[in-house]
Design an enzyme around this catalytic site. Structure first.
Site, short mmCIF file in Angstrom:
data_model
loop_
_atom_site.label_atom_id
_atom_site.label_comp_id
_atom_site.label_asym_id
_atom_site.label_seq_id
_atom_site.Cartn_x
_atom_site.Cartn_y
_atom_site.Cartn_z
N HIS A 181 0.81 -1.22 0.00
CA HIS A 181 0.00 0.00 0.00
C HIS A 181 0.84 1.27 0.00
O HIS A 181 0.32 2.37 -0.22
CB HIS A 181 -0.93 0.01 1.22
CG HIS A 181 -2.28 0.58 0.92
ND1 HIS A 181 -2.49 1.60 0.02
CD2 HIS A 181 -3.51 0.29 1.42
CE1 HIS A 181 -3.77 1.91 -0.03
NE2 HIS A 181 -4.42 1.13 0.81
N ASP A 211 -2.11 1.93 -4.86
CA ASP A 211 -3.38 2.31 -4.24
C ASP A 211 -4.43 1.24 -4.51
O ASP A 211 -4.35 0.50 -5.50
CB ASP A 211 -3.86 3.65 -4.79
CG ASP A 211 -2.93 4.79 -4.40
OD1 ASP A 211 -2.28 4.70 -3.33
OD2 ASP A 211 -2.84 5.77 -5.17
#
Length: 431
Positions: free
Chosen positions: A403, A407
């Site tokens: 992450h 995204d």
């Protein structure tokens, strides 16, 4: 008499150290020139070390599971007469690092500097390990067997010393038991002691070494350093399976297609629009390297543990070439013949459990990559089409991402792009 100190040579790729995963000699043993003395592991590749001289072993570097630096003493051997000049020269040069290979012109990579808010928390893969529990004592006797077992005298003597019944050892190839087969047997039987069939199974302590330790360190480092998230979507592969059956029925001399070559084709065709997926993240430097080529890691289960051989430039291969390379690399990994080059350099990994794939999975990223893809098993279920119930073959596709780099929207969009190709499989063959 002269003492010869055999230094651990540079095994390749500019490595700094290697782990002792097996000794084939002991202090006091007589060794012949070119006799196997130890197995060393680095970066998931095991290398057999052979003695360059004949003589008596005076000292060994450490115990199984110890890590020693390149260029340091591996064994000291007492030899008759002077040390041959060529052996001394080779031994002196052995610790010199190899120059790193220059990048290929067709593998253009994009480097992106990334702010790294958790740089201080980046994992160091060489943190001190807690001292493992010692192995249980080895019993020196084993039941006799009438079965004829093919093995060299050295292997038979080592098995006898360890209390291993050779009839219980499954050879990896051609029916002959070798030292590597004994090592594999030991890894699954605490201390290598023989346990009679039907007897009560006792508690056992197994030292985590070699491949198992590499896997443990890699997975722990990945989970500590990478904030994972997983996205799963359902894909209707009914038409894809029909196309695969047609291709196999008319393939001629071409290799049989499984689902994987078709999935890899879809992965490669969609990656140019999602370069953040096909990347490696150097979290210490704060740099993401987006790869120009798709070097796809194939998570492969072997008797020694999980290995990840790499399909180089998967984007440039057709489905039949991919099918052949999948089989070749899997066989090389399972037989222990995969080279270090074939086990490194992946930019994205695919992991599949085949028929046991379950309905969903949350795979762990192969650090320093930023994503890993996991197809799950194909199941036939009823679906609604045009208001009517019909049978469909469905497969869930999972992707885990870093992450810090990828995204959620990007991961979902990428899987949706793969889904469009797999549900309209003719597009797989359109440039």
């Amino acid at each position: 008499m002269a003492k010869f100190t055999f230094n651990l040579p540079d095994i390749g790729e500019g490595i700094a150290e290697a782990e002792i995963v097996a000794w084939h000699v002991r202090v006091g043993d007589m060794v012949e020139e070119d006799q196997q003395i130890a197995d060393m592991m680095t970066d998931k590749a095991t290398v057999e070390m052979e003695s360059p001289v004949a003589g008596k072993v005076l000292e060994i570097a450490g115990e199984v599971g110890d890590t020693i630096p390149i260029g340091s003493m591996l064994v000291t051997i007492e030899i008759e007469g002077a040390i041959p000049d060529d052996v001394a020269e080779d031994n002196a040069k052995a610790a010199e690092p190899e120059a790193a290979p220059a990048p290929k012109d067709d593998e253009v990579e994009e480097r992106i500097e990334v702010e790294n808010p958790d740089a201080n928390d980046a994992d160091d893969a060489h943190e001190a390990d807690p001292e493992p529990a010692p192995n249980q004592p080895v019993e020196k006797s084993a039941p006799k067997t009438e079965a004829k077992v093919l093995a060299s005298p050295a292997v038979r003597k080592r098995a006898q010393d360890l209390g291993i019944d050779l009839a219980q050892v499954k050879p990896a190839e051609d029916g002959r038991v070798r030292h590597g087969d004994l090592d594999q047997f030991l890894s699954y039987n605490a201390g290598g002691g023989y346990r009679p069939a039907g007897g009560q199974r006792q508690d056992e302590q197994v030292r985590v070494i070699g491949m198992r330790r590499r896997i443990a360190e890699s997975m722990a480092a990945s989970k500590r350093a990478i904030p994972h998230f997983t996205y799963v979507d359902e894909i209707d592969v009914t038409r894809l399976e029909e196309l695969r059956a047609d291709l196999n029925a008319t393939r001629g001399a071409k290799p049989k297609l499984t689902m994987l070559p078709l999935l890899i084709t879809a992965i490669c065709k969609t990656l140019p629009d999602f370069p953040m997926i096909n990347a490696r993240y150097d979290d210490e430097a704060g740099i993401v390297t987006r790869s120009g080529g798709v070097h796809l890691g194939m998570a492969t289960q072997t008797d020694a543990g999980l290995m990840v051989p790499v399909i180089r430039n998967a984007e440039s291969r057709n489905v039949w070439q991919l099918a052949s390379e999948i089989v070749r690399l899997a066989e090389a990994a399972r037989s222990g013949k995969a080279s270090s080059q074939e086990l490194s350099g992946s930019t994205l990994t695919l992991t599949s459990l085949g028929p046991m794939g379950g309905i969903a999975s949350t795979p762990v990223i192969n650090r320093p990559e930023v994503a890993i893809i996991a197809p799950n098993k194909v199941v036939e279920r009823p679906v609604f089409r045009d208001g009517k119930v019909a049978a469909a073959k469905l497969m869930n596709l999972s992707i885990s991402c870093d992450h810090r780099v990828v995204d959620g929207w990007d991961a979902a969009s990428y899987v949706q792009a793969i889904k469009r190709l797999l549900e309209t499989p003719a597009l797989l063959f359109v440039d």
